[in-house]
Design a protein around this motif. Structure first.
Motif, mmCIF file in Angstrom:
data_model
loop_
_atom_site.group_PDB
_atom_site.id
_atom_site.type_symbol
_atom_site.label_atom_id
_atom_site.label_comp_id
_atom_site.label_asym_id
_atom_site.label_seq_id
_atom_site.Cartn_x
_atom_site.Cartn_y
_atom_site.Cartn_z
ATOM 1 N N MET A 398 0.841 -1.197 0.000
ATOM 2 C CA MET A 398 0.000 0.000 0.000
ATOM 3 C C MET A 398 0.872 1.241 0.000
ATOM 4 O O MET A 398 1.804 1.349 0.801
ATOM 5 C CB MET A 398 -0.896 -0.009 1.240
ATOM 6 N N SER A 399 0.580 2.160 -0.891
ATOM 7 C CA SER A 399 1.251 3.455 -0.858
ATOM 8 C C SER A 399 0.632 4.299 0.243
ATOM 9 O O SER A 399 -0.597 4.367 0.364
ATOM 10 C CB SER A 399 1.096 4.163 -2.201
ATOM 11 N N TYR A 400 1.481 4.921 1.045
ATOM 12 C CA TYR A 400 0.974 5.831 2.073
ATOM 13 C C TYR A 400 0.966 7.272 1.589
ATOM 14 O O TYR A 400 0.714 8.185 2.370
ATOM 15 C CB TYR A 400 1.773 5.660 3.368
ATOM 16 N N MET A 401 1.241 7.463 0.301
ATOM 17 C CA MET A 401 1.077 8.759 -0.358
ATOM 18 C C MET A 401 -0.231 8.725 -1.146
ATOM 19 O O MET A 401 -0.398 7.924 -2.068
ATOM 20 C CB MET A 401 2.251 9.071 -1.291
ATOM 21 N N VAL A 402 -1.136 9.606 -0.789
ATOM 22 C CA VAL A 402 -2.437 9.660 -1.451
ATOM 23 C C VAL A 402 -2.243 10.015 -2.928
ATOM 24 O O VAL A 402 -1.521 10.955 -3.271
ATOM 25 C CB VAL A 402 -3.343 10.698 -0.766
#
Length: 494
Positions: A398-402
């Motif tokens: 999962m990317s934690y950058m929107v």
């Protein structure tokens, strides 16, 4: 002819191997992530938005800030940034974020390409505001808005009707930490902006010296006078000496005036007691110790060897193989330190690792952590691991950058993002009416592109919930050092 075919085929096989290897090395599009990490700051803007605004779901807000002071004196305090998912302008962390944005440009300008101009605009959005906050002699405006009242409402910044109270420090109620950090931000920004606007940069540097003199002459913590308003959110726990030395270091770097290097050398001992424990390893909006040591290590200053030693000690406190490591790691490899919004530690500490690695590489030195000799490349490797984790190399994939990657947080703790935009819902949404959007199970209607949230827990688990603000809230001081990291890795993708 047969040999020629073999040679040609061999040539194409070699090219394919090179391309495949490069793609394997370049796990992420750091250029895309860099652009988005800077775009995030447009979503945090307060005030009158420019025609160049790209996040169009945001509109003008807080256009009367400073015009209703209780002493009947009006001052224009429109502008600046909301620090996180709320609508308050906390100038202490805002100034640190500005310093780190400026340092990112100073250090990694050559790798930014077309993202340089938006980065400079992000810096100037803050410095224009800080020039307003420091325009009255003997006064530094430290905050606009009441945190408690704001946090009791779930409102778009465009709808705000909570008090926009202005809080200031002055000669009788000083605030050396907030004033010192603003001085550092102005000085660092003057360096970042000098090539594009020398007149404006000179103004920033001049103001930084004035603000530093105020912070140093009238010493004291804003905890004492504004604690009721700041200490639930951004209380100063490390004292103000680090901000004074941090500011003096930046002013010296920007001006080369010996007064400021002498100030650092004559006062840095005050950083030790009573914060000598692990303070050399701390860096963030509150504590500047590790940043001071890394910054001075690469500067031409007398007696810098002792700063280099402390910068090395900082590195040894972070590396997992070091016998003096004091940083925890999740099973997936993410750094963890005490305090909320953990990604701020991952990005800020990784930024320092890169800067110190580059210095150590240029000077052809190893870092000795007890009996373990560390090459500069190891620091780069660890910093890249943190960046890649943020962008999706983690147990949840999962990317934690929107807005980056296929899977990223959908329900971040952010008022403007979670409420319908004024374009889609032009009617005012009252304070209490926002609760239904806060508790909704639907994704946020407005994508705050580039926002990096507080991140998963130490078990690599993440609950995508607005209520879980420790993990789901983005902040400017997470993104600011990440800008520099992404610029560096964009320039060294292969």
């Amino acid at each position: 002819m047969g040999k020629l075919v073999v040679l040609i085929m061999g040539y194409f096989i070699l090219i394919e191997i090179i391309i495949t290897t490069s793609l394997a090395t370049m796990k992420h599009d750091y250029g895309e992530a860099l652009s988005k990490s800077i775009l995030f700051f447009e979503g945090q803007r307060s005030g009158k938005l420019p025609s160049s605004q790209r996040l169009l779901w945001r509109q003008d807000s807080a256009l009367r800030d400073g015009f209703q002071l209780v002493n009947k004196k009006q001052i224009d305090l429109v502008g600046g940034y909301y620090d996180a998912g709320d609508n308050v302008k906390f100038n202490f962390p805002m100034a640190f974020s500005t310093t780190m944005l400026a340092w990112s440009v100073i250090e990694f300008r050559e790798f930014m390409g077309p993202d340089l101009q938006p980065a400079l605009e992000a810096i100037q959005w803050a410095t224009d505001y800080f020039l307003k906050c420091t325009s009255v002699p003997g006064v530094v405006y430290a905050q606009v808005g009441e945190g408690q009242a704001d946090h009791n409402c779930w409102e778009r910044p465009e709808d705000m009707d909570t008090p926009r109270t202005v809080f200031a420090v002055n000669t009788t109620s000083p605030g050396s930490e907030v004033s010192g950090e603003i001085a550092a931000a102005l000085a660092a920004s003057s360096m970042a902006l000098r090539a594009s606007n020398r007149t404006y940069a000179a103004r920033l540097l001049s103001r930084s010296r004035t603000v530093f003199n105020f912070a140093d002459t009238y010493r004291g913590s804003y905890n004492d006078s504004l604690g009721l308003w700041v200490c639930s959110f951004y209380c100063d726990y490390s004292g103000y000496q680090d901000e004074l030395i941090w500011a003096a270091t930046w002013i010296y770097r920007a001006s080369k005036l010996p007064f400021y290097s002498n100030y650092v050398l004559n006062n840095f001992q005050k950083l030790e007691p009573p914060y000598s424990g692990g303070s050399f390893a701390e860096f963030g909006w509150d504590t500047k110790h590790a940043g001071i040591n890394v910054l001075i290590s690469k500067m031409n200053m007398d007696r810098r060897s002792q700063f280099i030693d402390k910068a090395d000690n900082f590195v040894c406190s972070v590396l997992p193989e070091s016998p003096t490591n004091i940083v925890s790691y999740s099973p997936g490899g993410l750094m963890f330190k005490a305090g909320g919004s953990n990604m701020q530690h991952s990005t800020a500490l990784s930024f320092l690792l890169i800067v110190h690695a580059r210095f150590s590489s240029r000077t052809k030195r190893l870092i000795n952590c007890g009996n373990v000799a560390i090459k500069p490349s190891r620091l780069l490797q660890l910093a890249r691991q943190q960046v890649d984790y943020i962008l999706g190399d983690n147990p949840l994939n999962m990317s934690y950058m929107v807005g980056y990657g296929k899977k990223y947080p959908q329900k971040i703790h952010h008022r403007g993002s979670s409420l319908p935009s004024t374009r889609d819902h032009p009617q005012k949404i009252q304070c209490s009416q926002g609760s239904s959007y806060f508790f909704s199970s639907d994704p946020n209607p407005n994508v705050l592109v580039g926002a990096v949230v507080g991140g998963p827990d130490i078990k690599d688990e993440y609950k995508d919930s607005r209520a879980d603000f420790v993990h789901s809230e983005p902040t400017t001081y997470i993104n600011a050092p990440l800008v520099g990291l992404l610029a560096f890795f964009k320039g060294h993708s292969n």
